[in-house]
Design a protein around this motif. Structure first.
Motif, PDB file in Angstrom:
ATOM      1  N   LEU A 164      30.058  25.014  27.801  1.00  0.00           N
ATOM      2  CA  LEU A 164      31.297  25.333  28.494  1.00  0.00           C
ATOM      3  C   LEU A 164      32.063  26.414  27.753  1.00  0.00           C
ATOM      4  O   LEU A 164      32.586  27.349  28.366  1.00  0.00           O
ATOM      5  N   ALA A 165      32.109  26.300  26.421  1.00  0.00           N
ATOM      6  CA  ALA A 165      32.815  27.304  25.634  1.00  0.00           C
ATOM      7  C   ALA A 165      32.185  28.680  25.826  1.00  0.00           C
ATOM      8  O   ALA A 165      32.895  29.692  25.957  1.00  0.00           O
ATOM      9  N   ARG A 166      30.847  28.727  25.842  1.00  0.00           N
ATOM     10  CA  ARG A 166      30.165  30.006  26.052  1.00  0.00           C
ATOM     11  C   ARG A 166      30.466  30.557  27.439  1.00  0.00           C
ATOM     12  O   ARG A 166      30.671  31.773  27.606  1.00  0.00           O
ATOM     13  N   LYS A 169      47.226  45.375  31.193  1.00  0.00           N
ATOM     14  CA  LYS A 169      46.187  45.935  30.333  1.00  0.00           C
ATOM     15  C   LYS A 169      45.962  45.091  29.083  1.00  0.00           C
ATOM     16  O   LYS A 169      44.872  45.124  28.505  1.00  0.00           O
ATOM     17  N   HIS A 170      46.978  44.335  28.673  1.00  0.00           N
ATOM     18  CA  HIS A 170      46.845  43.545  27.447  1.00  0.00           C
ATOM     19  C   HIS A 170      46.269  42.139  27.704  1.00  0.00           C
ATOM     20  O   HIS A 170      46.202  41.331  26.777  1.00  0.00           O
ATOM     21  N   SER A 171      45.829  41.864  28.927  1.00  0.00           N
ATOM     22  CA  SER A 171      45.313  40.529  29.246  1.00  0.00           C
ATOM     23  C   SER A 171      44.155  40.145  28.326  1.00  0.00           C
ATOM     24  O   SER A 171      43.272  40.954  28.037  1.00  0.00           O
ATOM     25  N   THR A 172      44.145  38.880  27.889  1.00  0.00           N
ATOM     26  CA  THR A 172      43.071  38.371  27.023  1.00  0.00           C
ATOM     27  C   THR A 172      42.205  37.335  27.724  1.00  0.00           C
ATOM     28  O   THR A 172      41.341  36.735  27.087  1.00  0.00           O
ATOM     29  N   ASN A 173      42.432  37.108  29.009  1.00  0.00           N
ATOM     30  CA  ASN A 173      41.635  36.115  29.741  1.00  0.00           C
ATOM     31  C   ASN A 173      40.271  36.720  30.068  1.00  0.00           C
ATOM     32  O   ASN A 173      40.183  37.672  30.849  1.00  0.00           O
ATOM     33  N   PRO A 174      39.165  36.177  29.506  1.00  0.00           N
ATOM     34  CA  PRO A 174      37.842  36.765  29.772  1.00  0.00           C
ATOM     35  C   PRO A 174      37.422  36.657  31.232  1.00  0.00           C
ATOM     36  O   PRO A 174      36.547  37.399  31.688  1.00  0.00           O
ATOM     37  N   ALA A 175      38.056  35.735  31.992  1.00  0.00           N
ATOM     38  CA  ALA A 175      37.699  35.593  33.408  1.00  0.00           C
ATOM     39  C   ALA A 175      38.187  36.773  34.232  1.00  0.00           C
ATOM     40  O   ALA A 175      37.650  37.038  35.317  1.00  0.00           O
ATOM     41  N   LEU A 176      39.181  37.496  33.742  1.00  0.00           N
ATOM     42  CA  LEU A 176      39.742  38.599  34.528  1.00  0.00           C
ATOM     43  C   LEU A 176      38.695  39.660  34.828  1.00  0.00           C
ATOM     44  O   LEU A 176      38.569  40.117  35.967  1.00  0.00           O
ATOM     45  N   SER A 177      37.923  40.069  33.828  1.00  0.00           N
ATOM     46  CA  SER A 177      36.931  41.129  34.052  1.00  0.00           C
ATOM     47  C   SER A 177      35.840  40.687  35.021  1.00  0.00           C
ATOM     48  O   SER A 177      35.372  41.482  35.845  1.00  0.00           O
ATOM     49  N   THR A 178      35.430  39.406  34.961  1.00  0.00           N
ATOM     50  CA  THR A 178      34.392  38.933  35.887  1.00  0.00           C
ATOM     51  C   THR A 178      34.938  38.827  37.301  1.00  0.00           C
ATOM     52  O   THR A 178      34.224  39.096  38.274  1.00  0.00           O
ATOM     53  N   VAL A 179      36.198  38.460  37.441  1.00  0.00           N
ATOM     54  CA  VAL A 179      36.825  38.406  38.767  1.00  0.00           C
ATOM     55  C   VAL A 179      36.931  39.808  39.356  1.00  0.00           C
ATOM     56  O   VAL A 179      36.617  40.034  40.532  1.00  0.00           O
ATOM     57  N   LEU A 180      37.364  40.761  38.559  1.00  0.00           N
ATOM     58  CA  LEU A 180      37.475  42.137  39.045  1.00  0.00           C
ATOM     59  C   LEU A 180      36.109  42.677  39.462  1.00  0.00           C
ATOM     60  O   LEU A 180      35.998  43.388  40.471  1.00  0.00           O
ATOM     61  N   LYS A 181      35.079  42.333  38.724  1.00  0.00           N
ATOM     62  CA  LYS A 181      33.731  42.765  39.093  1.00  0.00           C
ATOM     63  C   LYS A 181      33.299  42.118  40.403  1.00  0.00           C
ATOM     64  O   LYS A 181      32.690  42.765  41.263  1.00  0.00           O
ATOM     65  N   ALA A 182      33.636  40.829  40.582  1.00  0.00           N
ATOM     66  CA  ALA A 182      33.287  40.132  41.826  1.00  0.00           C
ATOM     67  C   ALA A 182      33.983  40.752  43.030  1.00  0.00           C
ATOM     68  O   ALA A 182      33.452  40.729  44.146  1.00  0.00           O
ATOM     69  N   LEU A 183      35.166  41.313  42.806  1.00  0.00           N
ATOM     70  CA  LEU A 183      35.949  41.884  43.909  1.00  0.00           C
ATOM     71  C   LEU A 183      35.651  43.361  44.149  1.00  0.00           C
ATOM     72  O   LEU A 183      36.230  43.968  45.059  1.00  0.00           O
ATOM     73  N   GLU A 184      34.768  43.942  43.355  1.00  0.00           N
ATOM     74  CA  GLU A 184      34.460  45.369  43.519  1.00  0.00           C
ATOM     75  C   GLU A 184      34.002  45.742  44.930  1.00  0.00           C
ATOM     76  O   GLU A 184      34.400  46.804  45.439  1.00  0.00           O
ATOM     77  N   PRO A 185      33.177  44.922  45.609  1.00  0.00           N
ATOM     78  CA  PRO A 185      32.788  45.311  46.971  1.00  0.00           C
ATOM     79  C   PRO A 185      33.977  45.462  47.912  1.00  0.00           C
ATOM     80  O   PRO A 185      33.970  46.314  48.800  1.00  0.00           O
ATOM     81  N   MET A 186      35.023  44.639  47.726  1.00  0.00           N
ATOM     82  CA  MET A 186      36.202  44.745  48.576  1.00  0.00           C
ATOM     83  C   MET A 186      36.953  46.034  48.299  1.00  0.00           C
ATOM     84  O   MET A 186      37.390  46.731  49.226  1.00  0.00           O
ATOM     85  N   THR A 187      37.120  46.360  47.014  1.00  0.00           N
ATOM     86  CA  THR A 187      37.893  47.560  46.671  1.00  0.00           C
ATOM     87  C   THR A 187      37.076  48.833  46.946  1.00  0.00           C
ATOM     88  O   THR A 187      37.653  49.880  47.230  1.00  0.00           O
ATOM     89  N   ALA A 188      35.756  48.732  46.847  1.00  0.00           N
ATOM     90  CA  ALA A 188      34.916  49.908  47.090  1.00  0.00           C
ATOM     91  C   ALA A 188      35.023  50.392  48.540  1.00  0.00           C
ATOM     92  O   ALA A 188      34.838  51.578  48.823  1.00  0.00           O
ATOM     93  N   ARG A 189      35.307  49.481  49.464  1.00  0.00           N
ATOM     94  CA  ARG A 189      35.453  49.875  50.868  1.00  0.00           C
ATOM     95  C   ARG A 189      36.563  50.876  51.095  1.00  0.00           C
ATOM     96  O   ARG A 189      36.573  51.630  52.064  1.00  0.00           O
ATOM     97  N   LEU A 190      37.549  50.864  50.187  1.00  0.00           N
ATOM     98  CA  LEU A 190      38.707  51.743  50.349  1.00  0.00           C
ATOM     99  C   LEU A 190      38.520  53.085  49.656  1.00  0.00           C
ATOM    100  O   LEU A 190      39.372  53.959  49.729  1.00  0.00           O
ATOM    101  N   GLY A 191      37.397  53.247  48.938  1.00  0.00           N
ATOM    102  CA  GLY A 191      37.118  54.499  48.273  1.00  0.00           C
ATOM    103  C   GLY A 191      37.880  54.660  46.976  1.00  0.00           C
ATOM    104  O   GLY A 191      38.645  53.829  46.559  1.00  0.00           O
TER     105      GLY A 191
END
Length: 298
Positions: free
Chosen positions: A83-85, A276-298
């Protein structure tokens, strides 16, 4: 009460094998240190857990009860490193998301479902906040990600557009504009009482409407902060209003939605916003998961 992981392992092994020798062999140790582990555990617990007789070992009533929790503790301890990993990798843990009320009409559900589909072990915590309050909460570390309206301070925050949509006109049922038979233009609205947005609590929509249509003070019937309030005031025949097209998903008796002509095509923007100073490691994985949504807007 203090006992060690090794003592719990020893107790569970003896309880399952019903024999100290077999339990010691299972644990790759000799019998005397195993016996001492059990004695120390019983001392820590304050109750006798095992009884020896000529046929082997049996659990006392206290031992039977303790065995249930001992197994549970060992299972949790075994899962803890994984879980920690996973939390460190941003695959588990939690992400705290702020959102504007208007985003709930449309894009919020898609955002949440996309995250849950791609990161099923991530817990989503929601806070409904206007953009100004999201900015404060992000700066204070109270939320990790916002669904907010621009502009933002680029030195402190990063952002990415996630949704764009047109404005529509909301008018009372039976209003003269509802009978035009065509999209409404700026000229059609000159003499109308307008329900608009608070410059403090709904700054984005206030400034958007001002840019699109010069609004004289005497033409403003009310200025409020929430889109659903705007729509209900229109239903009460207090005036007409500009609202994002996603708001038409609301079912409100007594209003009509009209298309607009001569206005920008998709002026309403919603952005993903994070500090920009966020330390939550889940933030980067969430942003990556949402890339298809944001990519639609160019």
């Amino acid at each position: 009460m203090r006992f060690s992981f090794g003592q719990l392992q020893g107790f569970v092994a003896v309880a399952e094998e019903r024999h100290f020798g077999r339990a010691a062999e299972r644990l790759s140790m000799t019998q005397p240190p195993l016996s001492r582990q059990i004695q120390k555990l019983e001392h820590a617990v304050g109750a006798r857990l095992l009884e020896r007789d000529s046929r082997g070992v049996r659990l006392t009533a206290a031992g039977e009860a303790f065995l249930v929790d001992a197994r549970r503790l060992l299972t949790l301890a075994g899962r803890a490193p994984d879980l920690a990993r996973r939390v460190a990798a941003g695959l588990a843990g939690s992400i705290r998301i702020g959102f504007t009320g208007a985003s709930a009409f449309g894009v919020l559900g898609e955002v949440l479902n996309t995250i849950s589909d791609r990161l099923p072990d991530l817990r989503l915590e929601l806070s409904e906040l206007v953009t100004g309050d999201q900015i404060t909460a992000l700066g204070d570390g109270e939320i990790d990600l916002g669904l907010a309206r621009p502009p933002f301070d680029g030195e402190i925050f990063s952002s990415r557009p996630v949704h764009r949509e047109p404005l529509v006109l909301c008018v009372p049922e039976g209003h003269r504009l509802a009978k035009l038979g065509r999209p409404a233009t700026a000229a059609d609205l000159e003499s109308e009482q307008l329900i608009t947005y608070s410059p403090d609590r709904a700054r984005y929509f206030h400034e958007l409407v001002i840019r699109l249509l010069p609004v004289a003070h005497h033409n403003v019937a009310h200025a409020v902060s929430q889109i659903h309030t705007v729509i209900w005031l229109v239903a009460a025949r207090r005036g007409i209003a500009f609202v994002p097209a996603s708001a038409t998903r609301m079912t409100v008796d007594g209003v009509r939605w009209l298309e607009l002509a001569g206005f920008p095509e998709n002026p309403v923007e919603l952005h993903l916003l994070w500090a920009k100073h966020s330390t939550n490691p889940a933030l980067s994985t969430v942003l990556k998961a949402l890339e298809p949504m944001t990519a639609r807007l160019g």
